[in-house]
Enzyme design. Structure first.
Site, PDB file in Angstrom:
ATOM      1  N   CYS A  91      -4.865  15.948   3.265  1.00 36.28           N
ATOM      2  CA  CYS A  91      -4.150  14.683   3.738  1.00 36.28           C
ATOM      3  C   CYS A  91      -3.116  14.149   3.121  1.00 36.28           C
ATOM      4  O   CYS A  91      -2.379  13.254   3.745  1.00 36.28           O
ATOM      5  CB  CYS A  91      -5.363  13.549   3.542  1.00 36.28           C
ATOM      6  SG  CYS A  91      -6.640  13.937   4.916  1.00 36.28           S
ATOM      7  N   PHE A  92      -3.047  14.360   1.647  1.00 34.77           N
ATOM      8  CA  PHE A  92      -1.854  13.806   1.002  1.00 34.77           C
ATOM      9  C   PHE A  92      -1.693  12.208   1.029  1.00 34.77           C
ATOM     10  O   PHE A  92      -2.601  11.660   0.773  1.00 34.77           O
ATOM     11  CB  PHE A  92      -0.526  14.484   1.350  1.00 34.77           C
ATOM     12  CG  PHE A  92      -0.344  15.813   0.932  1.00 34.77           C
ATOM     13  CD1 PHE A  92       0.008  15.927  -0.572  1.00 34.77           C
ATOM     14  CD2 PHE A  92      -0.579  17.018   1.555  1.00 34.77           C
ATOM     15  CE1 PHE A  92       0.272  17.284  -1.096  1.00 34.77           C
ATOM     16  CE2 PHE A  92      -0.614  18.133   0.869  1.00 34.77           C
ATOM     17  CZ  PHE A  92       0.025  18.138  -0.406  1.00 34.77           C
ATOM     18  N   SER A  93      -0.736  11.580   1.715  1.00 37.33           N
ATOM     19  CA  SER A  93      -0.573  10.275   1.851  1.00 37.33           C
ATOM     20  C   SER A  93      -1.358   9.548   2.771  1.00 37.33           C
ATOM     21  O   SER A  93      -1.532   8.381   2.604  1.00 37.33           O
ATOM     22  CB  SER A  93       0.767   9.970   1.961  1.00 37.33           C
ATOM     23  OG  SER A  93       1.551  10.061   0.833  1.00 37.33           O
ATOM     24  N   MET A  94      -2.088  10.349   3.774  1.00 33.26           N
ATOM     25  CA  MET A  94      -3.173   9.738   4.429  1.00 33.26           C
ATOM     26  C   MET A  94      -4.478   9.247   3.479  1.00 33.26           C
ATOM     27  O   MET A  94      -5.174   8.691   4.309  1.00 33.26           O
ATOM     28  CB  MET A  94      -3.548  10.553   5.566  1.00 33.26           C
ATOM     29  CG  MET A  94      -2.628  10.536   6.707  1.00 33.26           C
ATOM     30  SD  MET A  94      -2.736  11.897   7.936  1.00 33.26           S
ATOM     31  CE  MET A  94      -4.555  11.928   8.105  1.00 33.26           C
ATOM     32  N   THR A  95      -4.232   9.580   2.426  1.00 38.63           N
ATOM     33  CA  THR A  95      -5.396   9.181   1.480  1.00 38.63           C
ATOM     34  C   THR A  95      -5.393   7.645   1.189  1.00 38.63           C
ATOM     35  O   THR A  95      -5.943   6.768   1.058  1.00 38.63           O
ATOM     36  CB  THR A  95      -5.194   9.976   0.178  1.00 38.63           C
ATOM     37  OG1 THR A  95      -5.418  11.275   0.428  1.00 38.63           O
ATOM     38  CG2 THR A  95      -6.372   9.696  -0.829  1.00 38.63           C
TER      39      THR A  95
END
Length: 653
Positions: free
Chosen positions: A167-171
């Protein structure tokens, strides 16, 4: 990897997804393979912008400018625009725990989504992306679902609802929701200083104005730093106005690690310590981060940063639990996100999608730049997929809990790792909760409606975030290249229609409050070069959805215009109204009934149908109640408006 994308056209393709009922002849090459470049491909590149690594996050919903820039793209031979491909009906949209519906029932033209699905097959035939999972959500229903291609090209693993994507920045939105849970429980406040929970941030230094471009500035560089004038609060962390920044990133540990700016250069040592394992916990990371000077005074600028990672450490301090345990117990379990985690066990390694970087061939790059000296060949490839996260699933940096990996609530940690892994099903449940005012599909209220209303605003215009300037509130730009994009703890917000969106590494979601729709798109491949024949309103899911909504409205309006032109103003419902009712357009039918009733009265008092009379009565009652409410709220203003012009013009009581 970690920077959000600007609101302009994406150069990379966002998806090969699944093909329902297509014949093998519809595809030029197998999904995920190295695709041959068409010999007759145009030399002029498309108008899509070239990306850098800092632009690989969320695909922003389209604007009028994006539509204008994409409509003139030249089609590529072999694309659905030129091939005689059939138009099969959209497949049933089924997802565990969510109901399904047809696009027309929620105000979307099915033809637009069908065209998008066919374009995905063309993208897959070019071999640019190995596979993707995406869907359109309306309330708690799935209006569109597409699963396509391979999660692992080398092993032929198909993409499923349970396929795990990084997810990277979707975290970040998930960590922000966890913070708001603690705020609702009154265990902390958004106005609390960060130093209250992390003492190492007490007395932090700030880079002076005018020294931002100086390399090698540390907290001991007295000529270039100054004391912090404003306390850094939790609001600053969640809105990236704290003065923190990010260090350099890369796609693979095999690539060289280089800083491209003075801000990244000041974080280079911190990134290297995380990559090497010298920093192993979130507490150690925040203490090391506090030793670096802030890039600006809190609340004066916006810069994408480690702020949400620091907020994750605050969650640990306040709750007394590790960040992964808190998210699992307070967010994932109530939502039913059973597959979302920070690290994947060895037994689930095969569910993790491989990460790829599409590399353009030298011949294709030369021809795209207009070099006619190199002739096109049949065996020439457009790109090759380079695997960047281990040759085997078990070699992934997200596989198996390693003590040297810091749990990152903000996405990337170090240079090329960090953040959650999740699947389309779990992310759909999370987006449903956000779109439905904090209510979980099962009925539980995870966040209060008042909290969700606050999260749907642009926080960069709040005085509690940016302060005041000479008694007047000022606003910051959420993206350096556009004043129309704001920011809140959940992600980007488009100011004109409050569209909310967020993403990272070809995974993204977008929420449209006005139409009550949402999109989710997940893949693990990046393309950093222009793709010939790119058409935004067909090749991007968010653009296709907005175009489909506009097309549906135009078609409904055309039906009613035709009905009014042909006749039958008050004789009950016309054929156009019945057709609209069958399509589920209740609002359009109500408007048509009111229009027909008005025309009947104006035309000589023709007898109204019961449905039309009821619609007119309801409209008059609504207007009367609204007028009374307005006068009660501001009696003096209503009196001036009614009687200020002349006594002769007073309305009848």
């Amino acid at each position: 990897i970690r920077q959000p994308q600007a609101p302009w056209p994406r150069a990379h393709i966002c998806s090969p997804r699944a093909h329902w009922g297509a014949s093998p002849g519809d595809l030029v090459a197998s999904p995920g393979s190295c695709a041959k470049m068409p010999a007759s491909a145009p030399a002029t590149p498309s108008k899509a912008r070239r990306l850098s690594k800092a632009d690989s996050n969320p695909p922003s919903p389209p604007t009028a400018q994006r539509r204008r820039s994409s409509t003139g793209s030249t089609p590529v031979p072999g694309s659905p625009m030129l091939k005689a491909v059939g138009s099969p009906k959209l497949p049933p949209s089924t997802m565990q725990g969510l109901e399904s519906c047809a696009p027309g029932e929620v105000g979307v033209d099915p033809k637009s989504l069908e065209d998008h699905r066919l374009r995905n097959r063309w993208q897959s035939s070019l071999g640019i992306l190995p596979g993707l999972a995406e869907c359109v959500i309306a309330g708690n229903r799935v209006a569109y679902l597409d699963l396509m291609g391979s999660a692992d090209v080398e092993r032929g693993t198909p993409v499923r609802e349970s396929t795990l994507f990084r997810c990277f920045s979707m975290t970040k939105p998930i960590t922000a929701v966890a913070v708001m849970r603690l705020v609702e429980d009154k265990k902390m406040s958004l106005d609390d200083p960060v130093a209250k929970y992390i003492p190492s941030f007490q007395g932090v230094k700030v880079v002076k104005s005018g020294s931002e471009e100086e390399w090698g500035v540390t907290a001991k560089s007295h000529d270039h730093v100054e004391p912090c004038k404003t306390q850094m609060t939790m609001r600053h962390l969640l809105t990236h106005t704290s003065g923190l920044a990010y260090g350099p990133d890369r796609c693979s540990p095999k690539e060289p690690l280089k800083a491209s700016s003075a801000a990244e250069g000041s974080y280079l040592g911190l990134v290297q310590d995380v990559d090497s394992g010298r920093i192993q916990t979130l507490r150690e990371f925040c203490d090391a981060l506090a030793e670096l000077p802030l890039r600006f005074q809190p609340g004066t600028q916006w810069m994408y940063s480690h702020g949400v990672d620091v907020a994750g450490r605050v969650i640990e301090v306040v709750s007394g639990r590790h960040l992964d345990a808190f998210l699992r117990e307070e967010i994932f379990q109530p939502l039913g996100m059973s597959r979302t985690t920070f690290f994947v066990g060895r037994d689930r390694a095969r569910d993790l999608a491989a990460m790829y970087l599409a590399e353009e061939s030298t011949a294709s790059r030369a021809r795209r730049k207009g070099d006619d000296s190199k002739e096109a060949k049949e065996d020439e490839v457009l790109c090759r997929l380079k695997r960047v996260d281990g040759e085997l699933p078990e070699d992934s940096r997200w596989c198996g809990r390693r003590t040297k990996h810091v749990i990152a609530g903000g996405g990337i940690m170090g240079s090329c790792a960090g953040g959650l892994v999740s699947c389309l099903h779990d992310m759909a449940l999370f987006v449903c909760m956000l779109a439905n005012g904090g209510k979980v599909p099962s009925g539980r209220q995870l966040l209060q409606p008042s909290t969700m209303r606050a999260l749907m605003r642009d926080w960069l215009a709040l005085s509690s975030v940016v302060g005041h300037s000479f008694g007047r509130r000022k606003a910051l730009k959420g993206w350096p290249h556009g004043a129309n994009i704001g920011w809140n703890p959940i992600g980007h917000i488009r100011k004109k229609d409050k569209c909310l969106y967020m993403g990272g590494w070809s995974t993204s979601w977008a929420i449209y409050p006005k139409t009550h729709l949402a999109t989710i798109s997940m893949s693990q491949s990046l393309v950093y070069f222009d793709v010939p024949g790119w058409v935004a309103r067909k090749d991007e899911l968010d653009s296709a959805l907005e175009f489909g909504v506009a097309q549906h409205r135009r078609r409904v309006s055309a039906l009613f215009r035709h009905r009014n032109k042909v006749g039958g103003a008050a004789g009950g419902r016309s054929s156009a109204q019945k057709a609209a009712a069958r399509k589920g357009s209740a609002l359009a039918v109500s408007r048509a009934l009111r229009t027909g009733a008005r025309k009947a009265v104006k035309g000589g008092g023709a007898r109204l149908s019961s449905a039309a009379a009821a619609a007119v009565a309801a409209e008059r009652k609504h207007k009367a109640s609204a007028s009374c409410s307005a006068r009660a709220a501001s009696p003096a203003k209503s009196v001036r408006r009614s009687f200020g012009a002349s006594p002769a013009k007073r309305p009848r009581t």
